[in-house]
Design a protein around this motif. Sequence first.
Motif, PDB file in Angstrom:
ATOM      1  N   GLN A 133       0.832  -1.206   0.000  1.00 23.29           N
ATOM      2  CA  GLN A 133       0.000   0.000   0.000  1.00 23.29           C
ATOM      3  C   GLN A 133       0.862   1.250   0.000  1.00 23.29           C
ATOM      4  O   GLN A 133       0.575   2.215  -0.719  1.00 23.29           O
ATOM      5  CB  GLN A 133      -0.940  -0.008   1.207  1.00 23.29           C
ATOM      6  N   SER A 134       1.937   1.238   0.764  1.00 20.84           N
ATOM      7  CA  SER A 134       2.835   2.399   0.790  1.00 20.84           C
ATOM      8  C   SER A 134       3.474   2.611  -0.568  1.00 20.84           C
ATOM      9  O   SER A 134       3.565   3.734  -1.057  1.00 20.84           O
ATOM     10  CB  SER A 134       3.921   2.209   1.843  1.00 20.84           C
ATOM     11  N   GLU A 138       2.941   5.769  -3.127  1.00 19.24           N
ATOM     12  CA  GLU A 138       4.073   6.557  -3.641  1.00 19.24           C
ATOM     13  C   GLU A 138       4.015   6.629  -5.160  1.00 19.24           C
ATOM     14  O   GLU A 138       4.257   7.673  -5.756  1.00 19.24           O
ATOM     15  CB  GLU A 138       5.402   5.934  -3.205  1.00 19.24           C
ATOM     16  N   ILE A 139       3.683   5.519  -5.840  1.00 18.93           N
ATOM     17  CA  ILE A 139       3.612   5.506  -7.297  1.00 18.93           C
ATOM     18  C   ILE A 139       2.477   6.405  -7.767  1.00 18.93           C
ATOM     19  O   ILE A 139       2.638   7.182  -8.706  1.00 18.93           O
ATOM     20  CB  ILE A 139       3.438   4.066  -7.819  1.00 18.93           C
ATOM     21  N   ASP A 140       1.305   6.306  -7.093  1.00 20.06           N
ATOM     22  CA  ASP A 140       0.170   7.169  -7.459  1.00 20.06           C
ATOM     23  C   ASP A 140       0.531   8.631  -7.299  1.00 20.06           C
ATOM     24  O   ASP A 140       0.237   9.475  -8.141  1.00 20.06           O
ATOM     25  CB  ASP A 140      -1.058   6.818  -6.618  1.00 20.06           C
ATOM     26  N   LEU A 144       0.669  11.442 -10.256  1.00 19.94           N
ATOM     27  CA  LEU A 144      -0.105  12.679 -10.194  1.00 19.94           C
ATOM     28  C   LEU A 144       0.799  13.909 -10.310  1.00 19.94           C
ATOM     29  O   LEU A 144       0.487  14.889 -10.977  1.00 19.94           O
ATOM     30  CB  LEU A 144      -0.913  12.753  -8.900  1.00 19.94           C
ATOM     31  N   ALA A 145       1.934  13.831  -9.647  1.00 22.96           N
ATOM     32  CA  ALA A 145       2.839  14.972  -9.660  1.00 22.96           C
ATOM     33  C   ALA A 145       3.486  15.170 -11.023  1.00 22.96           C
ATOM     34  O   ALA A 145       3.745  16.284 -11.444  1.00 22.96           O
ATOM     35  CB  ALA A 145       3.911  14.798  -8.588  1.00 22.96           C
TER      36      ALA A 145
END
Length: 148
Positions: A133-134, A138-140, A144-145
């Motif tokens: 989940q972490s 981080e990938i999501d 987004l960034a």
Amino acid sequence: REETNVQYLERIYNVAGTCASGGACALDYGTTTESVGVGGACNGGVGCAYPCAGAMAGVLNSYRWYIGTVGASRIIQSNLGVACPYGYRCPTQEFQALGGTVLQGVEAFRDEINALVALLQGKMTVLLDNAAQSILCEIDCYDLASGV
């Protein structure tokens, strides 16, 4: 007449002696006794020599050792928990005080190992889920960034 198996062997293999020179030898039949001359078979009296006594003592000692070994193996067998030898209490009192047979100990150990493996699998699943989940978060966040 009650006798042990060793006493039985001593009785049936009790080899008669030979009357030596100058001896007052006798052959005892149980109900009657007969005097025996030099060179005759005897089982008592002064001068009755037993030339096979040493060999017979060796045979009887070997048989006693054999009986002891068989007894020890049956005690071991009774404590294993696979099969109980006839006439034995399984397991022995010493093993009962320790909690049972060897087989019961192995089965209890197996159950404890299975419980430990199940516990570790559960803990590892939770740890891997949290780590995944972490990483996914981080990938999501990176996607987004970076506008992907």
